[in-house]
Motif scaffolding. Structure first.
Motif, PDB file in Angstrom:
ATOM      1  N   UNK A  37       0.840  -1.200   0.000  1.00  0.00           N
ATOM      2  CA  UNK A  37       0.000   0.000   0.000  1.00  0.00           C
ATOM      3  C   UNK A  37       0.873   1.247   0.000  1.00  0.00           C
ATOM      4  N   UNK A  38       0.362   2.296  -0.635  1.00  0.00           N
ATOM      5  CA  UNK A  38       1.086   3.572  -0.679  1.00  0.00           C
ATOM      6  C   UNK A  38       0.101   4.717  -0.517  1.00  0.00           C
ATOM      7  N   UNK A  39       0.591   5.807   0.069  1.00  0.00           N
ATOM      8  CA  UNK A  39      -0.186   7.038   0.125  1.00  0.00           C
ATOM      9  C   UNK A  39       0.096   7.823  -1.145  1.00  0.00           C
ATOM     10  N   UNK A  40      -0.926   8.444  -1.692  1.00  0.00           N
ATOM     11  CA  UNK A  40      -0.771   9.294  -2.866  1.00  0.00           C
ATOM     12  C   UNK A  40      -0.877  10.731  -2.374  1.00  0.00           C
ATOM     13  N   UNK A  41       0.212  11.487  -2.554  1.00  0.00           N
ATOM     14  CA  UNK A  41       0.300  12.851  -2.050  1.00  0.00           C
ATOM     15  C   UNK A  41       0.527  13.810  -3.205  1.00  0.00           C
ATOM     16  N   UNK A  42      -0.283  14.877  -3.259  1.00  0.00           N
ATOM     17  CA  UNK A  42      -0.067  15.936  -4.245  1.00  0.00           C
ATOM     18  C   UNK A  42       0.838  16.964  -3.579  1.00  0.00           C
ATOM     19  N   UNK A  43       2.081  17.040  -4.049  1.00  0.00           N
ATOM     20  CA  UNK A  43       3.051  17.933  -3.429  1.00  0.00           C
ATOM     21  C   UNK A  43       2.850  19.359  -3.930  1.00  0.00           C
ATOM     22  N   UNK A  44       3.505  20.300  -3.260  1.00  0.00           N
ATOM     23  CA  UNK A  44       3.329  21.731  -3.518  1.00  0.00           C
ATOM     24  C   UNK A  44       3.533  22.074  -4.992  1.00  0.00           C
ATOM     25  N   UNK A  45       4.488  21.432  -5.645  1.00  0.00           N
ATOM     26  CA  UNK A  45       4.779  21.731  -7.052  1.00  0.00           C
ATOM     27  C   UNK A  45       3.705  21.190  -8.001  1.00  0.00           C
ATOM     28  N   UNK A  46       2.699  20.498  -7.459  1.00  0.00           N
ATOM     29  CA  UNK A  46       1.614  19.975  -8.276  1.00  0.00           C
ATOM     30  C   UNK A  46       1.847  18.558  -8.757  1.00  0.00           C
ATOM     31  N   UNK A  47       3.016  18.011  -8.463  1.00  0.00           N
ATOM     32  CA  UNK A  47       3.298  16.629  -8.862  1.00  0.00           C
ATOM     33  C   UNK A  47       2.611  15.673  -7.890  1.00  0.00           C
ATOM     34  N   UNK A  48       2.448  14.429  -8.336  1.00  0.00           N
ATOM     35  CA  UNK A  48       1.887  13.375  -7.504  1.00  0.00           C
ATOM     36  C   UNK A  48       3.039  12.491  -7.034  1.00  0.00           C
ATOM     37  N   UNK A  49       3.076  12.224  -5.720  1.00  0.00           N
ATOM     38  CA  UNK A  49       4.131  11.390  -5.137  1.00  0.00           C
ATOM     39  C   UNK A  49       3.470  10.195  -4.453  1.00  0.00           C
ATOM     40  N   UNK A  50       3.996   9.001  -4.737  1.00  0.00           N
ATOM     41  CA  UNK A  50       3.538   7.764  -4.115  1.00  0.00           C
ATOM     42  C   UNK A  50       4.545   7.391  -3.031  1.00  0.00           C
ATOM     43  N   UNK A  51       4.073   7.254  -1.800  1.00  0.00           N
ATOM     44  CA  UNK A  51       4.957   6.934  -0.683  1.00  0.00           C
ATOM     45  C   UNK A  51       4.514   5.594  -0.098  1.00  0.00           C
ATOM     46  N   UNK A  52       5.355   4.547  -0.240  1.00  0.00           N
ATOM     47  CA  UNK A  52       4.998   3.253   0.350  1.00  0.00           C
ATOM     48  C   UNK A  52       4.813   3.382   1.862  1.00  0.00           C
ATOM     49  N   UNK A  53       3.752   2.785   2.374  1.00  0.00           N
ATOM     50  CA  UNK A  53       3.426   2.893   3.789  1.00  0.00           C
ATOM     51  C   UNK A  53       4.577   2.380   4.660  1.00  0.00           C
ATOM     52  N   UNK A  54       5.275   1.341   4.218  1.00  0.00           N
ATOM     53  CA  UNK A  54       6.368   0.774   5.018  1.00  0.00           C
ATOM     54  C   UNK A  54       7.558   1.726   5.148  1.00  0.00           C
ATOM     55  N   UNK A  55       7.609   2.771   4.322  1.00  0.00           N
ATOM     56  CA  UNK A  55       8.716   3.731   4.352  1.00  0.00           C
ATOM     57  C   UNK A  55       8.420   4.964   5.209  1.00  0.00           C
ATOM     58  N   UNK A  56       7.225   5.036   5.805  1.00  0.00           N
ATOM     59  CA  UNK A  56       6.833   6.214   6.574  1.00  0.00           C
ATOM     60  C   UNK A  56       7.281   6.076   8.025  1.00  0.00           C
TER      61      UNK A  56
END
Length: 81
Positions: A37-56
């Motif tokens: 599973x990953x979180x989908x985050x829209x960063x300030x620059x408008x890009x989409x970043x996928x962050x694996x839950x195990x890496x948080x």
């Protein structure tokens, strides 16, 4: 006082990964990367970043999204009679 702790789409978070890299952005949703599973985050620059839950390492709520009025999805209304 009862608090409801959940990740809400549209809320702004600071996310620290295991590599000690910080990401600030708005929660856009969830996704799968392979079997993880990953979180989908829209960063300030408008890009989409996928962050694996195990890496948080941790997440910090910076700004809560406004509550949306929950409307039933068409075809899922309960009928009483």
């Amino acid at each position: 006082m009862s608090e409801n702790y959940e990740l809400k789409t549209g809320s702004k978070y600071l996310i620290r990964t295991c590599e000690e890299e910080d990401t600030i952005g708005h929660m856009a949703g969830y996704a799968m990367i392979g079997s993880e599973s990953a979180l989908v985050i829209k960063v300030v620059e408008g890009r989409i970043r996928y962050i694996p839950v195990s890496q948080i390492s941790f997440m910090e709520l910076l700004e809560s999204a406004e509550e949306e009025e929950k409307k039933p999805v068409k075809g899922t209304e309960l009928l009483y009679g």
